[in-house]
Design a protein around this motif. Structure first.
Motif, PDB file in Angstrom:
ATOM      1  N   LYS A  71      34.597  31.336  53.138  1.00  0.00           N
ATOM      2  CA  LYS A  71      35.765  30.584  52.663  1.00  0.00           C
ATOM      3  C   LYS A  71      35.467  29.119  52.340  1.00  0.00           C
ATOM      4  CE  LYS A  71      40.044  31.548  53.854  1.00  0.00           C
ATOM      5  NZ  LYS A  71      41.294  31.697  54.613  1.00  0.00           N
ATOM      6  N   LYS A  72      34.280  28.640  52.700  1.00  0.00           N
ATOM      7  CA  LYS A  72      33.958  27.218  52.491  1.00  0.00           C
ATOM      8  C   LYS A  72      34.126  26.796  51.038  1.00  0.00           C
ATOM      9  CE  LYS A  72      30.676  26.463  56.292  1.00  0.00           C
ATOM     10  NZ  LYS A  72      29.236  26.251  56.606  1.00  0.00           N
ATOM     11  N   LYS A  73      33.545  27.572  50.113  1.00  0.00           N
ATOM     12  CA  LYS A  73      33.612  27.221  48.690  1.00  0.00           C
ATOM     13  C   LYS A  73      34.353  28.280  47.881  1.00  0.00           C
ATOM     14  CE  LYS A  73      29.222  24.702  48.926  1.00  0.00           C
ATOM     15  NZ  LYS A  73      27.820  24.633  48.429  1.00  0.00           N
ATOM     16  N   TYR A  74      35.113  29.109  48.597  1.00  0.00           N
ATOM     17  CA  TYR A  74      35.804  30.223  47.948  1.00  0.00           C
ATOM     18  C   TYR A  74      36.838  29.741  46.934  1.00  0.00           C
ATOM     19  CZ  TYR A  74      38.893  34.299  47.520  1.00  0.00           C
ATOM     20  OH  TYR A  74      39.663  35.318  47.035  1.00  0.00           O
ATOM     21  N   ASP A  75      37.643  28.737  47.305  1.00  0.00           N
ATOM     22  CA  ASP A  75      38.681  28.216  46.398  1.00  0.00           C
ATOM     23  C   ASP A  75      38.080  27.680  45.103  1.00  0.00           C
ATOM     24  OD1 ASP A  75      40.852  28.872  47.847  1.00  0.00           O
ATOM     25  OD2 ASP A  75      41.185  26.900  48.727  1.00  0.00           O
ATOM     26  N   LYS A  76      36.979  26.954  45.244  1.00  0.00           N
ATOM     27  CA  LYS A  76      36.314  26.368  44.077  1.00  0.00           C
ATOM     28  C   LYS A  76      35.787  27.467  43.155  1.00  0.00           C
ATOM     29  CE  LYS A  76      32.745  22.956  42.900  1.00  0.00           C
ATOM     30  NZ  LYS A  76      31.676  22.086  43.453  1.00  0.00           N
ATOM     31  N   MET A  77      35.169  28.490  43.749  1.00  0.00           N
ATOM     32  CA  MET A  77      34.646  29.611  42.967  1.00  0.00           C
ATOM     33  C   MET A  77      35.780  30.354  42.267  1.00  0.00           C
ATOM     34  SD  MET A  77      32.713  33.079  44.276  1.00  0.00           S
ATOM     35  CE  MET A  77      34.216  33.700  45.004  1.00  0.00           C
ATOM     36  N   LEU A  78      36.885  30.543  42.980  1.00  0.00           N
ATOM     37  CA  LEU A  78      38.021  31.289  42.441  1.00  0.00           C
ATOM     38  C   LEU A  78      38.622  30.580  41.231  1.00  0.00           C
ATOM     39  CD1 LEU A  78      39.372  33.948  43.395  1.00  0.00           C
ATOM     40  CD2 LEU A  78      41.100  32.556  44.528  1.00  0.00           C
ATOM     41  N   SER A  79      38.849  29.272  41.366  1.00  0.00           N
ATOM     42  CA  SER A  79      39.479  28.517  40.274  1.00  0.00           C
ATOM     43  C   SER A  79      38.553  28.355  39.074  1.00  0.00           C
ATOM     44  CB  SER A  79      39.925  27.140  40.780  1.00  0.00           C
ATOM     45  OG  SER A  79      38.814  26.412  41.256  1.00  0.00           O
ATOM     46  N   LYS A  80      37.244  28.322  39.312  1.00  0.00           N
ATOM     47  CA  LYS A  80      36.285  28.093  38.228  1.00  0.00           C
ATOM     48  C   LYS A  80      35.957  29.365  37.444  1.00  0.00           C
ATOM     49  CE  LYS A  80      31.761  25.970  37.350  1.00  0.00           C
ATOM     50  NZ  LYS A  80      30.565  25.348  37.970  1.00  0.00           N
ATOM     51  N   HIS A  81      35.909  30.506  38.117  1.00  0.00           N
ATOM     52  CA  HIS A  81      35.388  31.717  37.470  1.00  0.00           C
ATOM     53  C   HIS A  81      36.406  32.851  37.312  1.00  0.00           C
ATOM     54  CE1 HIS A  81      31.200  30.346  37.478  1.00  0.00           C
ATOM     55  NE2 HIS A  81      31.477  29.811  38.655  1.00  0.00           N
ATOM     56  N   PHE A  82      37.566  32.743  37.966  1.00  0.00           N
ATOM     57  CA  PHE A  82      38.515  33.854  37.905  1.00  0.00           C
ATOM     58  C   PHE A  82      39.897  33.371  37.488  1.00  0.00           C
ATOM     59  CE2 PHE A  82      35.136  35.156  40.745  1.00  0.00           C
ATOM     60  CZ  PHE A  82      34.831  36.425  40.254  1.00  0.00           C
ATOM     61  N   ASP A  83      40.603  34.238  36.735  1.00  0.00           N
ATOM     62  CA  ASP A  83      41.938  33.905  36.242  1.00  0.00           C
ATOM     63  C   ASP A  83      42.712  35.203  36.034  1.00  0.00           C
ATOM     64  OD1 ASP A  83      40.836  35.000  33.885  1.00  0.00           O
ATOM     65  OD2 ASP A  83      40.220  33.011  33.174  1.00  0.00           O
ATOM     66  N   GLN A  84      43.797  35.148  35.253  1.00  0.00           N
ATOM     67  CA  GLN A  84      44.617  36.340  35.013  1.00  0.00           C
ATOM     68  C   GLN A  84      43.863  37.421  34.239  1.00  0.00           C
ATOM     69  OE1 GLN A  84      47.776  37.087  36.103  1.00  0.00           O
ATOM     70  NE2 GLN A  84      47.540  35.273  37.375  1.00  0.00           N
ATOM     71  N   LYS A  85      42.923  36.995  33.383  1.00  0.00           N
ATOM     72  CA  LYS A  85      42.171  37.970  32.586  1.00  0.00           C
ATOM     73  C   LYS A  85      41.010  38.582  33.367  1.00  0.00           C
ATOM     74  CE  LYS A  85      43.178  36.171  27.961  1.00  0.00           C
ATOM     75  NZ  LYS A  85      42.580  35.631  26.709  1.00  0.00           N
ATOM     76  N   ASN A  86      40.447  37.809  34.269  1.00  0.00           N
ATOM     77  CA  ASN A  86      39.329  38.286  35.094  1.00  0.00           C
ATOM     78  C   ASN A  86      39.709  38.091  36.561  1.00  0.00           C
ATOM     79  OD1 ASN A  86      37.066  38.792  32.996  1.00  0.00           O
ATOM     80  ND2 ASN A  86      37.875  36.776  32.461  1.00  0.00           N
ATOM     81  N   ARG A  87      40.094  39.193  37.193  1.00  0.00           N
ATOM     82  CA  ARG A  87      40.704  39.121  38.519  1.00  0.00           C
ATOM     83  C   ARG A  87      39.725  39.551  39.610  1.00  0.00           C
ATOM     84  NH1 ARG A  87      43.567  41.705  35.015  1.00  0.00           N
ATOM     85  NH2 ARG A  87      43.471  43.767  35.992  1.00  0.00           N
ATOM     86  N   LEU A  88      39.823  38.860  40.730  1.00  0.00           N
ATOM     87  CA  LEU A  88      38.999  39.168  41.902  1.00  0.00           C
ATOM     88  C   LEU A  88      39.912  39.608  43.039  1.00  0.00           C
ATOM     89  CD1 LEU A  88      36.186  38.960  43.416  1.00  0.00           C
ATOM     90  CD2 LEU A  88      36.933  36.676  44.102  1.00  0.00           C
ATOM     91  N   THR A  89      39.641  40.773  43.621  1.00  0.00           N
ATOM     92  CA  THR A  89      40.400  41.207  44.794  1.00  0.00           C
ATOM     93  C   THR A  89      39.433  41.472  45.941  1.00  0.00           C
ATOM     94  OG1 THR A  89      40.346  43.560  44.197  1.00  0.00           O
ATOM     95  CG2 THR A  89      42.203  42.272  43.392  1.00  0.00           C
ATOM     96  N   ILE A  90      39.852  41.052  47.128  1.00  0.00           N
ATOM     97  CA  ILE A  90      39.037  41.231  48.332  1.00  0.00           C
ATOM     98  C   ILE A  90      39.851  42.025  49.344  1.00  0.00           C
ATOM     99  CG2 ILE A  90      37.874  40.061  50.235  1.00  0.00           C
ATOM    100  CD1 ILE A  90      37.378  37.715  48.382  1.00  0.00           C
ATOM    101  N   ASP A  91      39.267  43.098  49.842  1.00  0.00           N
ATOM    102  CA  ASP A  91      39.953  43.976  50.793  1.00  0.00           C
ATOM    103  C   ASP A  91      39.080  44.132  52.033  1.00  0.00           C
ATOM    104  OD1 ASP A  91      41.529  45.798  52.060  1.00  0.00           O
ATOM    105  OD2 ASP A  91      41.536  47.289  50.450  1.00  0.00           O
ATOM    106  N   VAL A  92      39.525  43.544  53.136  1.00  0.00           N
ATOM    107  CA  VAL A  92      38.792  43.628  54.405  1.00  0.00           C
ATOM    108  C   VAL A  92      39.251  44.878  55.155  1.00  0.00           C
ATOM    109  CG1 VAL A  92      38.330  42.486  56.609  1.00  0.00           C
ATOM    110  CG2 VAL A  92      38.567  41.124  54.519  1.00  0.00           C
ATOM    111  N   ASP A  93      38.304  45.649  55.671  1.00  0.00           N
ATOM    112  CA  ASP A  93      38.587  46.929  56.338  1.00  0.00           C
ATOM    113  C   ASP A  93      39.406  47.847  55.425  1.00  0.00           C
ATOM    114  OD1 ASP A  93      37.299  45.895  58.547  1.00  0.00           O
ATOM    115  OD2 ASP A  93      39.143  45.325  59.577  1.00  0.00           O
TER     116      ASP A  93
END
Length: 696
Positions: free
Chosen positions: A669-691
């Motif tokens: 989570k340290k740089k997760y927000d930065k990575m999310l805003s820079k590389h992902f948007d409505q057209k390219n979506r990232l989903t994370i599912d724990v367990d």
């Protein structure tokens, strides 16, 4: 946020500054605001407040307090939205844990938990105007309840473990009890006894059910005794009604909340007991963000509030039963062989021995259907089409090609050039489709696939005079079709009912003497390490549909793998045998409960864009290996990356295996927000599912 420090501030120091999560912006950050003098006595953890932000007024939630702040030029909180916070301090802490555990922003978690409100409702359902319910709690100096008996001597003699439950409830211990039993009425008696005791002590209870049908069953029984002291959150409830009931809970108007997974968050001040009926159900897993599992959240809430948690199931999840063996949970076994169970015959059909390898219905099942129709009895044929994933199978020996690393079946795919290949959806490993079985050398190896429509067509050819209906989502065109199909079957106007899981919800099995499970293999060979567990649980539920047995009945299971431990355990109805074999496999292959799995999916319309973002994500994860504060992990799917079309999007999936989840998540989570805003948007979506409960 340091909860210990914040509690100290709340109790012993002046509240000067508030830590606030802004609810109307997707920031995973905490902002500091000054608390005006006139709000200091009214503001609490969980309060929603109006604050200035970027030149506008917005809504935030108070998650902590400070005596000092290093941030300069802080702005004042404008006003408090609710007369009383919609969340208790314990629920606020619970949302923080969910945010960290499930790698979801705190803002999204709070927005999920807090009921939707409108300004017009705030005055209409003013908390202060509602008088609290009269408490049934005994006086503080009256200790008579300490010696009060919850279960009778006869009950404890018959089931000694009931004494453990009694001690846990009396002493208000934070302990988890797993009730394993096929008798719902016995489970219900335990629930009622424990709820009565909890209410008598002036405390409150949450009861969860996985779906609407089980919720209705529980509601019907609980309302007989607690109708005026409970609220029900069913799936038909609208936002306004949910808010009203939330306010009643917040003002101690009621002491029992019954609902599905999201009801685990209801804001009781004096929670004393949580009950989860059918804890193994996959419906307790939320598939939208924050993608929590209500069972795991209940475990955490019970820990935070130091209260008992009761889980129950006929076929417990492997994780829960493992916790019993690790002495983390106490087991209460209510299973008992009923006298009438001798009337239930369970038959396993080895489809490799059928003369015609392409037949859907075995000769023995065909004969059994004929007998039932001749005796004027009804027949139910079960095929879980929705769980189907195409795989290769040898109809001569039953061999199914599996991934050597993951032990899950290889999925049958056709590429753009219509060339067949086998792919592991976990790690991406590919294999060629061969014409010869690797085990027996037979050429009878082919993709296995069928649906309820194909089954219906075959049955109509076999039994031309029978009235046949199909019950699945494709057959329900009008709103009233579901009720009408069930009604026709109950009246006896339908001879053979073909269906998916939907047949378990409302079908009257009183005049049914035969259930045919057409293909246990379509479930058993899903590319998922839980496929064995899901097969055993679902087919056990099909078998247990014959609850009341007044005449001879039969369950016939067709399979190409009769020696599989799930099939053997099903025939004998032996959960312990199933668990022992399953846990050995999980340990050998390093699957939960021996490790955690994180599923990461990237979706996008453009194939190259998805691939680029996948490569960036891989490099980001690889950088964590150099972080001394991160935990060790194994990444699957990066070497043999598989991109496939899912509806209108291209999709790529990775799996992470990690033992120390908390440590890994902190580093991730340290740089997760930065990575999310820079590389992902409505057209390219990232989903994370724990367990995750679904691997594809």
């Amino acid at each position: 946020m340091n909860n210990g420090i914040n509690e100290f501030v709340n109790m012993h120091s002046e509240k000067k500054y508030a830590e606030i999560v802004i609810l109307e912006y997707n920031f995973d950050k905490i902002f500091h605001y000054c608390i005006p003098q006139d709000l200091k006595d009214r503001i609490s953890l969980g309060s929603r407040v109006t604050i200035p932000f970027r030149g506008k007024e917005t809504i935030g939630c108070v998650v902590g307090f400070l005596t000092r702040s290093d941030v300069k030029n802080l702005k004042d909180i404008r006003q408090i939205t609710d007369k009383k916070p919609l969340l208790t301090p314990q629920v606020v802490r619970l949302t923080k844990w969910i945010s960290n555990y499930y790698l979801c922003s705190w803002e999204k978690t709070l927005n999920y938990v807090i009921p939707k409100t409108r300004k017009s409702w705030l005055n209409k359902f003013d908390i202060i105007d509602i008088s609290p319910i009269k408490s049934t709690r005994l006086p503080e100096d009256d200790k008579s309840w300490d010696n009060e008996i919850i279960f009778s001597t006869e009950e404890v003699k018959e089931r000694p473990h009931l004494k453990d439950i009694e001690n846990i409830i009396k002493n208000r211990k934070c302990k988890t009890v797993l009730i394993r039993g096929n008798d719902f009425s016995s489970r219900m008696k335990i629930y009622l006894s424990c709820i009565r005791k909890t209410l008598k002590e002036g405390r409150q209870a949450i009861i969860l059910a996985p779906n609407e049908s089980h919720l209705s069953e529980l509601a019907g029984l609980l309302e007989k005794e607690f109708k005026d002291n409970m609220v029900i959150f069913d799936e038909k409830i609208d936002q306004k009604a949910k808010y009203q009931k939330w306010i009643k809970i917040r003002n101690s108007q009621v002491n029992i909340a019954l609902g599905m997974r999201s009801s685990i968050f209801v804001p009781f001040d004096k929670l004393g007991l949580i009950i989860i009926e059918r804890e193994h159900s996959s419906l307790y897993k939320e598939e939208r963000s924050p993608r929590y599992n209500a069972r795991e959240v209940a475990l955490k809430r019970a820990e935070l509030e130091n209260i008992p948690l009761m889980l129950s199931s006929e076929t417990p999840s492997v994780e829960s039963f493992w916790n019993v063996h690790e002495n983390n949970f106490i087991e209460v076994d209510l299973n008992a062989k009923r006298e009438r169970e001798s009337l239930l015959k369970k038959t396993i059909i080895d489809m490799t021995k059928e003369k015609s390898k392409k037949k859907i219905i075995s000769y023995e099942l065909q004969q059994a259907i004929s007998r039932s129709l001749k005796n004027k009895r009804r027949v139910v044929l079960f095929l879980n089409k929705r769980g189907f994933s195409s795989f290769m199978i040898c109809s001569q020996c039953g061999h199914i090609p599996k991934c050597p690393d993951c032990n899950t079946s290889l999925s049958y795919h056709l590429d753009i050039q219509k060339r067949a290949q086998l792919i592991c959806h976990n790690c991406g490993k590919r294999a060629k489709v061969t014409d010869v079985c690797a085990k027996c050398g037979s050429k009878e190896i082919r993709p296995l696939g069928m649906g309820t429509q194909k089954l219906e067509s075959e049955i109509r050819k076999m039994f031309t005079r029978a009235e046949i209906r199909r019950l699945d989502r494709d057959s329900l065109i009008r709103d009233d079709d579901y009720r009408q199909i069930l009604e026709e079957f109950k009246k006896g106007n339908t001879d053979i009912l073909i269906g998916t899981q939907m047949v378990l919800k409302g079908v009257d099995f009183n005049n049914v003497d035969l259930i045919g499970i057409i293909s246990a293999d379509t479930l058993l060979n899903l590319p998922d390490y839980r496929s064995g567990e899901k097969t055993f649980q679902l087919l056990s539920e099909v078998i247990s549909s014959f609850r009341e047995i007044s005449f001879s009945k039969e369950v016939i299971i067709q399979t190409f793998n009769p020696e599989d431990h799930c099939i053997v355990a099903l025939k004998e109805q032996d959960y312990n045998y199933f668990y022992q074999k399953e846990i050995e496999l999980r340990k050998e292959l390093d699957y939960p409960p021996f490790t955690h799995i994180i599923k990461i999916v990237i979706l996008g319309e453009d194939k190259e864009a998805v691939k680029q973002r996948a490569e960036y994500l891989i490099s980001y994860l690889e950088s964590l290996r150099k972080d001394k504060e991160s935990a060790g992990f194994k990444l699957l799917g990066d070497v043999n990356m598989v991109l496939w079309k899912s509806r209108n999007d291209f999709k790529v999936q990775f799996l992470i295996k990690v033992k120390d989840l908390e440590k890994f998540n902190q580093a991730f989570k340290k740089k997760y927000d930065k990575m999310l805003s820079k590389h992902f948007d409505q057209k390219n979506r990232l989903t994370i599912d724990v367990d995750p409960l679904r691997m594809i």
